[in-house]
Design a protein around this motif. Structure first.
Motif, PDB file in Angstrom:
ATOM      1  N   THR A   9       0.846  -1.192   0.000  1.00 32.04           N
ATOM      2  CA  THR A   9       0.000   0.000   0.000  1.00 32.04           C
ATOM      3  C   THR A   9       0.878   1.238   0.000  1.00 32.04           C
ATOM      4  O   THR A   9       2.054   1.191   0.384  1.00 32.04           O
ATOM      5  CB  THR A   9      -0.917   0.033   1.231  1.00 32.04           C
ATOM      6  N   GLU A  10       0.300   2.344  -0.426  1.00 33.21           N
ATOM      7  CA  GLU A  10       1.019   3.619  -0.388  1.00 33.21           C
ATOM      8  C   GLU A  10       1.407   3.956   1.046  1.00 33.21           C
ATOM      9  O   GLU A  10       2.491   4.476   1.306  1.00 33.21           O
ATOM     10  CB  GLU A  10       0.173   4.736  -0.985  1.00 33.21           C
ATOM     11  N   ALA A  11       0.514   3.668   1.992  1.00 32.79           N
ATOM     12  CA  ALA A  11       0.799   3.976   3.400  1.00 32.79           C
ATOM     13  C   ALA A  11       1.994   3.182   3.903  1.00 32.79           C
ATOM     14  O   ALA A  11       2.868   3.724   4.590  1.00 32.79           O
ATOM     15  CB  ALA A  11      -0.432   3.694   4.263  1.00 32.79           C
ATOM     16  N   ALA A  12       2.064   1.893   3.568  1.00 27.84           N
ATOM     17  CA  ALA A  12       3.193   1.066   4.004  1.00 27.84           C
ATOM     18  C   ALA A  12       4.494   1.556   3.379  1.00 27.84           C
ATOM     19  O   ALA A  12       5.531   1.634   4.055  1.00 27.84           O
ATOM     20  CB  ALA A  12       2.947  -0.402   3.664  1.00 27.84           C
ATOM     21  N   LEU A  13       4.462   1.894   2.089  1.00 31.75           N
ATOM     22  CA  LEU A  13       5.654   2.414   1.422  1.00 31.75           C
ATOM     23  C   LEU A  13       6.103   3.735   2.038  1.00 31.75           C
ATOM     24  O   LEU A  13       7.298   3.951   2.275  1.00 31.75           O
ATOM     25  CB  LEU A  13       5.387   2.593  -0.078  1.00 31.75           C
TER      26      LEU A  13
END
Length: 160
Positions: A9-13
């Protein structure tokens, strides 16, 4: 990525990138504080902050107990000659001592002296106090609690 892995996910990245940046900044800040302390209080090695490789060896010995110089070199990812210099400097500072390995008389084990244990405790407490003050001064109580929650997640990741 294998076909059974979920896409990132963008959040994890973003979180991963942010962690790298912040950890690097904190490490640089701690090194700058150490350098400033050395500039104010120059002196013999015993009174100075250990170098990063020396600190790493002290941490490893405090956490894992006695080890041979070759085991330390392998664990730290350095050449045995480099580790020999690091151990010698720590030994001259009275922070470690070498003794015969009871299981193999041909090997020597490196272990922390009482002074080495005290130094590790003092170094850790000084860094923790600096960081605690900085968190308190720059963050709200809710933000500090969010850091605690985030650290629990990072610890789970590190131990997975």
């Amino acid at each position: 990525m294998t076909t059974d892995e979920e896409p990132l996910t963008e959040a994890a990245l973003q979180a991963a990138a942010d962690i790298w940046v912040v950890v690097s900044r904190i490490r640089r800040k701690l090194r700058a504080l150490e350098a400033a302390e050395e500039a104010v209080n120059p002196g013999r090695y015993e009174d100075r902050e250990p170098s990063p490789p020396q600190s790493s060896v002290l941490r490893r010995l405090a956490r894992n107990g006695p080890a041979s110089a070759s085991d330390l070199a392998a664990a730290e990812g350095v050449r045995p000659q480099s580790m020999a210099k690091t151990v010698l400097a720590l030994e001259q500072a009275g922070l470690v001592v070498r003794s015969q390995d009871p299981d193999d008389g041909r090997r020597q084990l490196v272990s922390l002296t009482e002074r080495g244990y005290e130094r590790r405790r003092g170094d850790r407490l000084a860094r923790q106090e600096w960081l605690a003050r900085a968190l308190q001064e720059h963050g709200t109580e809710d933000e500090v609690r969010a850091v605690i929650t985030a650290m629990a997640l990072l610890d789970r990741v590190a131990q997975a």
